[in-house]
Design a protein around this motif. Structure first.
Motif, PDB file in Angstrom:
ATOM      1  N   PRO A  52       9.586   9.103 -39.619  1.00 40.61           N
ATOM      2  CA  PRO A  52      10.940   8.532 -39.681  1.00 40.61           C
ATOM      3  C   PRO A  52      11.543   8.645 -41.079  1.00 40.61           C
ATOM      4  N   GLU A  53      10.671   8.747 -42.097  1.00 39.39           N
ATOM      5  CA  GLU A  53      11.163   8.843 -43.474  1.00 39.39           C
ATOM      6  C   GLU A  53      11.908  10.154 -43.744  1.00 39.39           C
ATOM      7  N   LEU A  54      11.768  11.137 -42.847  1.00 40.37           N
ATOM      8  CA  LEU A  54      12.460  12.418 -43.020  1.00 40.37           C
ATOM      9  C   LEU A  54      13.832  12.432 -42.354  1.00 40.37           C
ATOM     10  N   ILE A  55      14.167  11.348 -41.669  1.00 41.09           N
ATOM     11  CA  ILE A  55      15.429  11.278 -40.946  1.00 41.09           C
ATOM     12  C   ILE A  55      16.497  10.622 -41.831  1.00 41.09           C
ATOM     13  N   ARG A  56      17.696  11.126 -41.779  1.00 40.93           N
ATOM     14  CA  ARG A  56      18.772  10.718 -42.679  1.00 40.93           C
ATOM     15  C   ARG A  56      19.090   9.224 -42.576  1.00 40.93           C
ATOM     16  N   THR A  57      18.884   8.653 -41.424  1.00 43.50           N
ATOM     17  CA  THR A  57      19.243   7.240 -41.232  1.00 43.50           C
ATOM     18  C   THR A  57      18.178   6.273 -41.755  1.00 43.50           C
ATOM     19  N   TRP A  58      17.057   6.797 -42.234  1.00 42.20           N
ATOM     20  CA  TRP A  58      15.976   5.919 -42.692  1.00 42.20           C
ATOM     21  C   TRP A  58      16.329   5.300 -44.041  1.00 42.20           C
ATOM     22  N   ARG A  59      16.119   4.011 -44.172  1.00 42.29           N
ATOM     23  CA  ARG A  59      16.374   3.303 -45.425  1.00 42.29           C
ATOM     24  C   ARG A  59      15.049   3.056 -46.136  1.00 42.29           C
ATOM     25  N   SER A  60      14.948   3.547 -47.365  1.00 37.26           N
ATOM     26  CA  SER A  60      13.721   3.355 -48.137  1.00 37.26           C
ATOM     27  C   SER A  60      13.652   1.929 -48.664  1.00 37.26           C
ATOM     28  N   PRO A  61      12.587   1.197 -48.358  1.00 39.55           N
ATOM     29  CA  PRO A  61      12.459  -0.153 -48.910  1.00 39.55           C
ATOM     30  C   PRO A  61      12.276  -0.115 -50.427  1.00 39.55           C
ATOM     31  N   VAL A  62      12.679  -1.188 -51.094  1.00 40.79           N
ATOM     32  CA  VAL A  62      12.332  -1.384 -52.500  1.00 40.79           C
ATOM     33  C   VAL A  62      10.864  -1.806 -52.545  1.00 40.79           C
ATOM     34  N   VAL A  63      10.102  -1.183 -53.434  1.00 33.97           N
ATOM     35  CA  VAL A  63       8.648  -1.368 -53.432  1.00 33.97           C
ATOM     36  C   VAL A  63       8.152  -1.824 -54.801  1.00 33.97           C
ATOM     37  N   SER A  64       7.260  -2.811 -54.795  1.00 31.55           N
ATOM     38  CA  SER A  64       6.524  -3.228 -55.994  1.00 31.55           C
ATOM     39  C   SER A  64       5.047  -2.964 -55.746  1.00 31.55           C
TER      40      SER A  64
END
Length: 474
Positions: free
Chosen positions: A360-372
């Motif tokens: 799903p990370e390769l799809i344009r609609t995917w939102r990347s979470p902010v990560v710590s």
């Protein structure tokens, strides 16, 4: 030595089937008005029936079948349930002979004699009794190796395969004694069904998985060593393995000097156009130390992939905190890569269904979470992947830590020998916005993970926010 996670897992299906077994058994006795004159036989039979069903569950859970993994939320969870109910089965089966012979009290000598082998004298029940004693002794010996002794992995795995013999003897015991299970039709169908399913599962796992399991041929393309960690990069020979970040594989190496049994290792990379798979392997046992002999060009087999650790991350719902202890960093590396990079993504209408499902990370609609990300190591020399993690930040769309931190991301390599023990309160202070609305992922030594879960709960973090990778075989 068997270590069992303190994290709650789905044991209820096994417990439910044990309860149903006892209901069918007692209901059958009531229907046929076939009650025991010896009251001690009730706990004895209940223990044997419960242990039999739990043993069947243990064998079925060893098959690594996809539906089972999906139901329990990952193969690491499957094996934690397997270990827990295996221990329950052992302690239940101990009760069976004790209560069968309890009517001999207070004559302790006769009580002990009836626990052992008896001269059958042509009595079918006594033959069955002796098979039961043999079953118990074999199970006790194997469980002793698992519960209380620390043995090399390849020996542990070999002894585990002998549990198939325990299952066969248990089935023979039920048939020969010719008592409740064979007498009551509904109970007979129920218990025989479980035994047949378990025997089929054992045959598949022991003899057919190696041929029909999800296997892929790979070759070692790069290999490097950092301290006691081997980083091996593998390329496919023909068919590539589709995997999600954080999943793991079983590695089989057939080379002189390297033990050939399959070992699980997390994939320390994300999706990449060259279809490479990177493994991070900590040398902590006989097998992992023998991997010093692994060289470029060596053929290997990969079985998998397995694991659902990254599912919540890939869903894009909520920002994330990654807490990794030691080699527990490896499942996070693929997710870290995905979170930091913004390669050109596909229109969801043009992407194949399998690609949408796996990546799903390769799809344009995917939102990347902010990560710590918190990478916890005892010494700086143990931080084998610190440079790789920092390099990901440097080559990401942020081009360095300034823009990376401004976006809300955070990375910290925490050295316990210099900074002391890390706490959940410390993590909360370092994460922008705190932990209350974050998905918190944990992977590392079991004591560390259990401690963090307890601390996070005390801080008010809800259980559904905590995602644990707990793949500790022994």
């Amino acid at each position: 030595m068997l270590t069992i996670s303190r994290i709650h897992q789905k044991t209820w299906p096994a417990l439910l089937t044990v309860c149903l077994t006892l209901v069918i058994w007692l209901g059958s006795k009531a229907y046929y008005e076939d009650w025991f004159s010896d009251p001690f036989k009730y706990p004895a039979k209940a223990a044997s029936l419960g242990a039999t069903i739990l043993m069947c569950w243990c064998v079925v859970l060893s098959t690594r079948l996809r539906p089972i993994e999906a139901f329990f939320g990952g193969l690491d969870k499957v094996y934690q349930v397997h270990k827990r109910i295996g221990r329950w089965a052992f302690f239940l089966i101990v009760l069976h002979p004790i209560f069968l012979s309890a009517h001999n009290f207070p004559d302790f000598l006769v009580f002990l004699q009836e626990l052992g082998f008896l001269e059958p004298l042509g009595d079918r029940y006594l033959w069955g009794h002796n098979v039961g004693v043999a079953t118990f002794l074999m199970m006790a010996g194997l469980m002793s190796l698992t519960l209380w002794l620390k043995i090399p992995y390849h020996l542990w795995k070999m002894t585990h395969e002998w549990f198939g013999g325990v299952l066969i003897l248990a089935a023979a015991h039920v048939l020969i004694v010719n008592r409740d299970v064979t007498t009551y039709p509904l109970l007979r169908i129920w218990v025989y069904g479980f035994l047949a399913l378990a025997l089929a599962s054992f045959v598949y796992t022991r003899f057919f998985y190696r041929f029909y399991g999800p296997r892929f041929d790979y070759t070692v393309s790069e290999i490097a060593k950092h301290g006691d960690v081997i980083q091996a990069t593998l390329r496919p020979v023909q068919e590539k393995m589709e995997f999600k970040p954080s999943q793991f594989v079983y590695l089989v190496v057939r080379k002189e000097g390297i033990t050939p049994e399959p070992h699980p290792y997390s994939i320390a990379s994300g999706y990449n156009p060259r279809n490479r798979i990177k493994l991070g392997i900590k040398q902590s046992g006989d097998h992992t130390r023998s991997l010093d002999r692994l060289e470029r060009g060596d053929p290997v087999l990969l079985y998998g992939p397995y694991g659902h650790f990254s599912d919540r991350f890939l869903s894009g719902v909520g920002d994330c905190v990654f807490i990794a202890g030691g080699i527990g960093i490896t499942p996070f590396l693929g997710m870290w890569h995905v979170a930091l990079h913004s390669e050109e993504r596909l229109d969801p209408r043009e992407a194949p269904e399998q690609l949408r499902r796996m990546h799903p990370e390769l799809i344009r609609t995917w939102r990347s979470p902010v990560v710590s990300l918190f990478y916890i190591c005892r010494t700086r020399g143990d931080a084998s992947f610190d440079e790789d993690i920092r390099q990901e930040v440097a080559i990401s769309r942020f081009h360095g830590f300034k823009a990376f931190e401004e976006r809300g991301h955070h990375y910290e390599c925490y050295i316990t020998s210099e900074q002391g023990r890390i706490t959940a309160a410390y993590v909360r202070e370092r994460v922008k916005g705190g932990l209350q609305d974050k998905n918190i992922f944990l992977c590392g030594p079991s004591p560390m993970v259990a401690s963090f879960v307890e601390q996070l709960s005390a801080l008010g973090v809800r259980a559904r926010q905590i995602i644990v990778e707990d793949f500790n075989l022994l």
